[in-house]
Design a protein around this motif. Sequence first.
Motif, PDB file in Angstrom:
ATOM      1  N   VAL A  86       0.828  -1.204   0.000  1.00 23.12           N
ATOM      2  CA  VAL A  86       0.000   0.000   0.000  1.00 23.12           C
ATOM      3  C   VAL A  86       0.866   1.260   0.000  1.00 23.12           C
ATOM      4  O   VAL A  86       0.727   2.140  -0.836  1.00 23.12           O
ATOM      5  N   ARG A  87       1.786   1.330   0.952  1.00 24.07           N
ATOM      6  CA  ARG A  87       2.618   2.524   1.082  1.00 24.07           C
ATOM      7  C   ARG A  87       3.814   2.510   0.137  1.00 24.07           C
ATOM      8  O   ARG A  87       4.484   3.518  -0.025  1.00 24.07           O
ATOM      9  N   ARG A  88       4.115   1.335  -0.466  1.00 25.54           N
ATOM     10  CA  ARG A  88       5.229   1.170  -1.402  1.00 25.54           C
ATOM     11  C   ARG A  88       6.579   1.504  -0.752  1.00 25.54           C
ATOM     12  O   ARG A  88       7.482   2.016  -1.388  1.00 25.54           O
ATOM     13  N   THR A  89       6.689   1.220   0.555  1.00 27.36           N
ATOM     14  CA  THR A  89       7.934   1.443   1.275  1.00 27.36           C
ATOM     15  C   THR A  89       8.607   0.097   1.542  1.00 27.36           C
ATOM     16  O   THR A  89       7.947  -0.928   1.622  1.00 27.36           O
ATOM     17  N   ILE A  90       9.915   0.133   1.708  1.00 29.80           N
ATOM     18  CA  ILE A  90      10.662  -1.087   2.002  1.00 29.80           C
ATOM     19  C   ILE A  90      10.470  -1.425   3.472  1.00 29.80           C
ATOM     20  O   ILE A  90      10.667  -0.580   4.353  1.00 29.80           O
ATOM     21  N   GLU A  91      10.069  -2.675   3.749  1.00 32.55           N
ATOM     22  CA  GLU A  91       9.872  -3.125   5.120  1.00 32.55           C
ATOM     23  C   GLU A  91      11.035  -3.971   5.620  1.00 32.55           C
ATOM     24  O   GLU A  91      11.346  -3.961   6.804  1.00 32.55           O
ATOM     25  N   HIS A  92      11.659  -4.737   4.704  1.00 27.84           N
ATOM     26  CA  HIS A  92      12.717  -5.651   5.132  1.00 27.84           C
ATOM     27  C   HIS A  92      13.606  -5.994   3.936  1.00 27.84           C
ATOM     28  O   HIS A  92      13.119  -6.151   2.825  1.00 27.84           O
ATOM     29  N   ILE A  93      14.901  -6.133   4.190  1.00 29.35           N
ATOM     30  CA  ILE A  93      15.842  -6.543   3.154  1.00 29.35           C
ATOM     31  C   ILE A  93      16.715  -7.666   3.710  1.00 29.35           C
ATOM     32  O   ILE A  93      17.279  -7.537   4.785  1.00 29.35           O
ATOM     33  N   ASP A  94      16.783  -8.774   2.969  1.00 28.65           N
ATOM     34  CA  ASP A  94      17.719  -9.848   3.297  1.00 28.65           C
ATOM     35  C   ASP A  94      18.991  -9.583   2.509  1.00 28.65           C
ATOM     36  O   ASP A  94      18.943  -9.352   1.298  1.00 28.65           O
ATOM     37  N   LEU A  95      20.118  -9.609   3.204  1.00 28.16           N
ATOM     38  CA  LEU A  95      21.397  -9.327   2.564  1.00 28.16           C
ATOM     39  C   LEU A  95      22.274 -10.568   2.547  1.00 28.16           C
ATOM     40  O   LEU A  95      22.215 -11.401   3.448  1.00 28.16           O
ATOM     41  N   LEU A  96      23.096 -10.643   1.525  1.00 25.20           N
ATOM     42  CA  LEU A  96      24.094 -11.696   1.398  1.00 25.20           C
ATOM     43  C   LEU A  96      25.459 -11.016   1.473  1.00 25.20           C
ATOM     44  O   LEU A  96      25.792 -10.192   0.626  1.00 25.20           O
ATOM     45  N   LEU A  97      26.223 -11.318   2.530  1.00 27.34           N
ATOM     46  CA  LEU A  97      27.545 -10.709   2.676  1.00 27.34           C
ATOM     47  C   LEU A  97      28.505 -11.362   1.700  1.00 27.34           C
ATOM     48  O   LEU A  97      28.535 -12.579   1.562  1.00 27.34           O
ATOM     49  N   VAL A  98      29.276 -10.542   0.991  1.00 31.11           N
ATOM     50  CA  VAL A  98      30.217 -11.036  -0.019  1.00 31.11           C
ATOM     51  C   VAL A  98      31.584 -10.386   0.177  1.00 31.11           C
ATOM     52  O   VAL A  98      31.707  -9.359   0.842  1.00 31.11           O
ATOM     53  N   ARG A  99      32.592 -11.006  -0.429  1.00 25.83           N
ATOM     54  CA  ARG A  99      33.951 -10.450  -0.411  1.00 25.83           C
ATOM     55  C   ARG A  99      34.311  -9.989  -1.817  1.00 25.83           C
ATOM     56  O   ARG A  99      33.810 -10.543  -2.792  1.00 25.83           O
ATOM     57  N   ARG A 100      35.204  -9.030  -1.907  1.00 28.75           N
ATOM     58  CA  ARG A 100      35.687  -8.589  -3.222  1.00 28.75           C
ATOM     59  C   ARG A 100      36.294  -9.795  -3.930  1.00 28.75           C
ATOM     60  O   ARG A 100      37.036 -10.560  -3.342  1.00 28.75           O
TER      61      ARG A 100
ATOM     62  N   THR B 144      31.263  -7.759  -7.360  1.00 30.93           N
ATOM     63  CA  THR B 144      31.381  -6.323  -7.621  1.00 30.93           C
ATOM     64  C   THR B 144      31.221  -5.964  -9.098  1.00 30.93           C
ATOM     65  O   THR B 144      31.331  -4.798  -9.464  1.00 30.93           O
ATOM     66  N   HIS B 145      30.939  -6.960  -9.956  1.00 27.06           N
ATOM     67  CA  HIS B 145      30.777  -6.713 -11.393  1.00 27.06           C
ATOM     68  C   HIS B 145      29.495  -7.356 -11.944  1.00 27.06           C
ATOM     69  O   HIS B 145      29.498  -7.947 -13.017  1.00 27.06           O
ATOM     70  N   ILE B 146      28.407  -7.241 -11.218  1.00 30.10           N
ATOM     71  CA  ILE B 146      27.131  -7.807 -11.659  1.00 30.10           C
ATOM     72  C   ILE B 146      26.438  -6.788 -12.566  1.00 30.10           C
ATOM     73  O   ILE B 146      26.222  -5.644 -12.158  1.00 30.10           O
ATOM     74  N   PRO B 147      26.089  -7.182 -13.792  1.00 25.76           N
ATOM     75  CA  PRO B 147      25.410  -6.227 -14.691  1.00 25.76           C
ATOM     76  C   PRO B 147      23.975  -5.970 -14.230  1.00 25.76           C
ATOM     77  O   PRO B 147      23.334  -6.841 -13.653  1.00 25.76           O
ATOM     78  N   GLY B 148      23.485  -4.760 -14.485  1.00 30.84           N
ATOM     79  CA  GLY B 148      22.103  -4.419 -14.140  1.00 30.84           C
ATOM     80  C   GLY B 148      21.110  -5.085 -15.067  1.00 30.84           C
ATOM     81  O   GLY B 148      19.978  -5.374 -14.679  1.00 30.84           O
ATOM     82  N   ALA B 149      21.529  -5.347 -16.312  1.00 29.14           N
ATOM     83  CA  ALA B 149      20.686  -6.008 -17.311  1.00 29.14           C
ATOM     84  C   ALA B 149      21.587  -6.542 -18.413  1.00 29.14           C
ATOM     85  O   ALA B 149      22.734  -6.117 -18.553  1.00 29.14           O
TER      86      ALA B 149
END
Length: 153
Positions: A28-42, A78-83
Amino acid sequence: MTNVTEMRLLPRDRQQLALPKAVQKNPVRRTIEHIDLLLVRRGEKVTVEVPVVTVGEIAPGGLLEHTLNSLSIEAEATHIPGAIEVSVDGLEVGRQILAKDITLPKGAVLVTDPEHAVVHVLPSPTAEQMAGPSGETEAAEIGGDAPESSDEA
């Protein structure tokens, strides 16, 4: 979301790279409520889904069908393409582009089945096909005025 973000983690106050894994939004509000993160190394390689974007115009008389909206690739965090852009310029009816035919960014490896079709060009429907079946056939299919079979013998 496939962007790597540098974050400051508490309580030790150290910098860490993180990749968003899942994002939950309030519908409804279109706000972020929660994000799951994956920790990565360079330098670490991760497998991610990257959206496919088509560019160009197909040959006249065709209708472009997307059979895959994203490709699964393995790339450095660190080199993931957006599309991933796929050129469909001049692609004719009956032709397709397979996952293996797509040029990936440097360092990326295809994880998706290489024989899977990404886009396919179908023949454009005719005016008669767009109009659909005649009224009588349509009524018979719905069960309206269709003659009923008799089992009396």
